[in-house]
Each structure stands twice: as structure tokens, then as C-alpha cells.
Design an enzyme around this catalytic site. Structure first.
Site: not given
Length: 231
Positions: A142-144
Site C-alpha cells: 500500500a505504501y509503495c
């Protein structure tokens, strides 16, 4: 040599804590006016508009709230960010998608709302990406996804706004903030990890904001010399 810009009115998302709070403080110390957009009351004594940046309409409304409070922005710094670590199949859909909504869609919504004012002033956009927006890491899909999205968005925006609004992508490494609080131990920095002081990163942001009209720092990587996620 062209004259550096003065630090004027700067809207800062995520300004309640961490890098955002450090940027707001640095702006004030440089003689500028910081306006904060966040979902919680800021630590910094500065004009504040409350908004959940996962809601694009609320983000845009917060921009107009600050315009009414302190006038239009000369610059915007999108420092708000969140994360949810874990394997893709272990992270609930709603939590995974919220990371993308806050980090990417919230950035876009605030920049979109600020653009008419920034265009009029030949202002500056500073988006906050991540070293994990340039290289991937496991259990961080999600962060990437959100930070790779910010990288692509910012590079495209710089092309779109060339000659009208300055655009800088800030790529910070790990910092000593509350960002890592509450995570499982495997997702926290180790006891010997060297992390940047967010105040140092904030001063790098001021360097981008001070560039003369027509001169831009397009991308700015700021990391500890021992940062493991860079290069």
C-alpha cells in the site's frame, strides 16, 4: 543571479506532527506564514483547517478554509502520510485503500485546490514522496503504491506546469517521528537505526521554496548517510 524568493504563505498537510510540524515551524522561523491541514489539532501554533485527507472533498474544503483565514498560498507542502504494513492478503481492503487515499489522493486533492492560487503567484508545490516511492519493499504494497504514485504524479505535474508553477518532489529517508509508532517490531527501525531529524529535512524544503522564479529543484533526496533504503 536572480533573487531568491521570500518564504510567504505556505500550506502544509500533515502539519500536526512529524515532518509536517517541522516544515510549519521552519516556515514560521523563516518569517513566513504556515497554514496546517490535518485531521488532528497541531502541536505548532499556526492557523489550522481540520480535514481527513482520505476525503478529497474535505481536503479541498480545508484549502478554502485556510484561504479565508490567512489568504491564498504561495506554496504548498504535502507532508501528510500514513502506512499499513503487512502482506497484501493480511491487510484488510479498507485499511490498504486508506493508505492510498491519504497519501496519494489527498496529495492530489490539496494540490488541485491550491493550483489556481499558485498559478497566479508563480508559486511552488513540494510533494513528499519516499525512498520507497523509488524502490519497493516487501509487506509495504500500500505504501509503495501510494508513494510510487506520488513520484509519477509529481514528475508529470512538473511537465504540465512548466513555466507557471514550480514543482519539487521531496524524497526523504527514515526520520525520527511517530510514524513508526504502534507497528509490530519487525516493521520498526532497529535499535541501531540512524534516522534523520525532521527539522533537518524541513530546512531542505525551505531551500526548494526559496528558489528564484524559473529555477526549480525538481527532485530532492534527503537521507541519513547510512539509510538502508537508498540508493
Amino acid at each position: 543571479m536572480n533573487t531568491p524568493r521570500q518564504i510567504g504563505t505556505v500550506y502544509v498537510t500533515g502539519g500536526a506532527s512529524g515532518l509536517g510540524a517541522a516544515v510549519a515551524t521552519a516556515v514560521q522561523q523563516a518569517g513566513g506564514v504556515a497554514g496546517i491541514i490535518d485531521h488532528q489539532v497541531p502541536e505548532v501554533d499556526a492557523p489550522f483547517a481540520k480535514a481527513d485527507l482520505a476525503d478529497s472533498a474535505a481536503a479541498a474544503a480545508a484549502v478554502e478554509d485556510l484561504v479565508a483565514q490567512i489568504g491564498p498560498p504561495d506554496a504548498v507542502v504535502t507532508a501528510a502520510g500514513t502506512d499499513r504494513c503487512g502482506a497484501l492478503t493480511d491487510v484488510p481492503v479498507e485499511e490498504w485503500e486508506r493508505v492510498v487515499r491519504v497519501n496519494l489522493f489527498g496529495t492530489v486533492a490539496v494540490v488541485r485546490a491550491c493550483l489556481p492560487h499558485l498559478t497566479e503567484r508563480r508559486g511552488t508545490v513540494v510533494t513528499v514522496g519516499s525512498t520507497l516511492g523509488l524502490r519497493p519493499a516487501g509487506d509495504a504494497t500500500a505504501y509503495c503504491a501510494s508513494k510510487f504514485g506520488i513520484t509519477g504524479f509529481t514528475r508529470a505535474l512538473a511537465m504540465e506546469l512548466a513555466g507557471t508553477v514550480g514543482v519539487t518532489l521531496l524524497v526523504p529517508g527514515g526520520m525520527r517521528t511517530h510514524f513508526f509508532d504502534g507497528r509490530d517490531a519487525q516493521y520498526q527501525p532497529g535499535p541501531d537505526a540512524q534516522l534523520n531529524d525532521p527539522a533537518d529535512v524541513a530546512h531542505a524544503v525551505l531551500t526548494a521554496l526559496r528558489q528564484p522564479v524559473g529555477c526549480e529543484i525538481r527532485e530532492l533526496v534527503v537521507a541519513q548517510s547510512t539509510e538502508p533504503s537508498w540508493p
